[in-house]
Scaffold this motif. Structure first.
Motif: not given
Length: 427
Positions: A154, A157, A160, A171, A175, A360-361
């Motif tokens: 991603s 991600f 981030y 991350l 995810g 973050g999620i």
């Protein structure tokens, strides 16, 4: 006027004048520096350079390139054929195939609009032909495309992780479960809606021979997420190296296995990737300068104090932040929102005991749902164009589908163990 008011008013004013976000950030930061002489003007150049000088950030252009290569290399239609062989006989099968194919393609492209374009371009006409309402078909393609920035790899991600200093590998792992949960929730909704409204044509169950043929043709496409994620989680290579390997693999499959891409196509693909990547890097550089000025002016501390003065209840603050992020996702491009808001929001939630990985999620889930909402939701504009339907006619089905995604977001906001389990298991 103080420096804080200057930078914020300039940023908001330029956005209202339809200036691109990256330039709005850069102009507001530079104007504030020149007016208040708080830093030398060379600070802008240093910020642009230092923000781009990141090995981790190299993953972004290579994942963008991977998505472009896969989209033009014959991957998408083979994934559709494979998912059709799995779910063709199910009630609402074509709608569920759309969701499942988007989920698999998302683990290749990492981009929401690319997922909508690649899969929606095939599935929207197919659903309309099988008596699905056009608004349903377009809305489903748009919301399924939201899986792109959630299912690893991603780009969101990666961004981030760079901004927040969080492990990108963690991350990516975190995810996986939310991405699968979003896909399952949409598939359940599709099944219920199709039974109630009679969408779709009942298909015969594919034979074992047909299923094997579909798998055989799709196996090269299905290997991509296994190579990328397997290599990252096993420690064989980093996310950045995985992006480069995925590009090489995609080129080999597109040019020599599926043979649906030629050497003549590459300059156009490389040019589009360079344009997108350049835009992202300018955005990161300008947002870095903007963020540093806000930090100097202690804006994160003011926001934190303001929210905490309303309540110190972690659950209420997370609800307020969810509302802010959802609205932001409606108005601003995802990567821009991450670069601007991640440092500010982390200053609020970390003192309350929220893990930056979990946040973050929460952040990316919120913002990708915003990609399916007007006025800036890229996914809905792509789906609307593919289905040749006015945007407002999609709202009938778009609103309940977004509601389903918001339920998933709420669950993962307040039950962090669901997304944190995989990263903790592999540590």
């Amino acid at each position: 006027m103080n420096a804080t008011a200057c930078i914020l008013l300039t940023f908001i004013g330029t956005l209202f004048l339809n200036v691109p976000v990256a330039f709005s950030l850069g102009m507001s930061a530079l104007l504030t520096i020149l007016l208040f002489k708080m830093l030398p003007a060379t600070f802008m150049i240093q910020s642009l350079f230092s923000a781009s000088d990141s090995f981790t950030l190299l993953a972004v252009p290579f994942f963008i390139l991977t998505g472009d290569i896969m989209m033009h290399g014959g991957i998408s239609k083979r994934l559709v054929a494979f998912c059709t062989a799995l779910l063709g006989a199910t009630t609402g099968g074509l709608g569920m195939i759309t969701v499942l194919t988007c989920m698999i393609f998302a683990s290749i492209s990492g981009s929401g609009p690319a997922t909508v374009a690649a899969i929606g371009g095939i599935m929207i006409p197919a659903m309309i032909e099988e008596k699905y309402e056009k608004s349903f078909a377009c809305s489903l393609a748009a919301t399924s495309g939201a899986l792109g920035p959630i299912i690893p790899p991603s780009i969101s991600f990666v961004m981030y992780g760079v901004i927040a200093g969080v492990s990108i590998t963690d991350l990516f792992m975190a995810g996986i479960v939310p991405g699968i949960a979003m896909a399952l929730a949409l598939m359940i909704f599709v099944s219920i809606a199709c039974k109630k409204h009679g969408f779709g044509i009942k298909r015969g169950k594919p034979t074992r021979a047909e299923q094997w043929k579909a798998f055989s043709e799709a196996k090269w496409a299905l290997l991509v997420p296994i190579i990328i994620l397997g290599g990252i989680y096993s420690g064989v290579f980093t996310p950045t190296e995985a992006a480069i390997i995925a590009c090489d693999y995609g080129l080999i499959v597109g040019l020599f296995v599926y043979k649906e891409m030629t050497l003549k196509d590459l300059p156009k693909i490389f040019g589009r990737t360079a344009l997108t990547s350049g835009t992202v890097l300018v955005l990161v550089g300008c947002a870095t300068a903007f963020g540093k000025l806000l930090t100097i002016e202690q804006v994160p501390q003011m926001i934190s104090s303001g929210l905490l003065s309303l309540t110190t209840n972690k659950f209420i603050i997370l609800l307020l932040i969810n509302m802010i992020l959802f609205v932001t996702g409606m108005l601003m491009e995802t990567l821009a929102a991450i670069v601007i808001l991640a440092p500010l929001m982390l200053s609020v939630v970390v003192p309350l005991g929220v893990d930056p990985l979990h946040f973050g999620i929460i952040m990316v889930l919120n913002l990708v749902i915003g990609m399916c909402t007007p006025p800036v939701g890229v996914n809905i504009f792509v789906a609307s164009k593919l289905g040749d339907i006015p945007l407002e006619k999609m709202f009938k089905w778009l609103i309940p589908m977004i509601g389903v995604l918001l339920i998933v977001l709420t669950i993962f906001t307040y039950v962090p163990e669901l997304s944190m389990a995989l990263p903790r298991f592999f540590k």
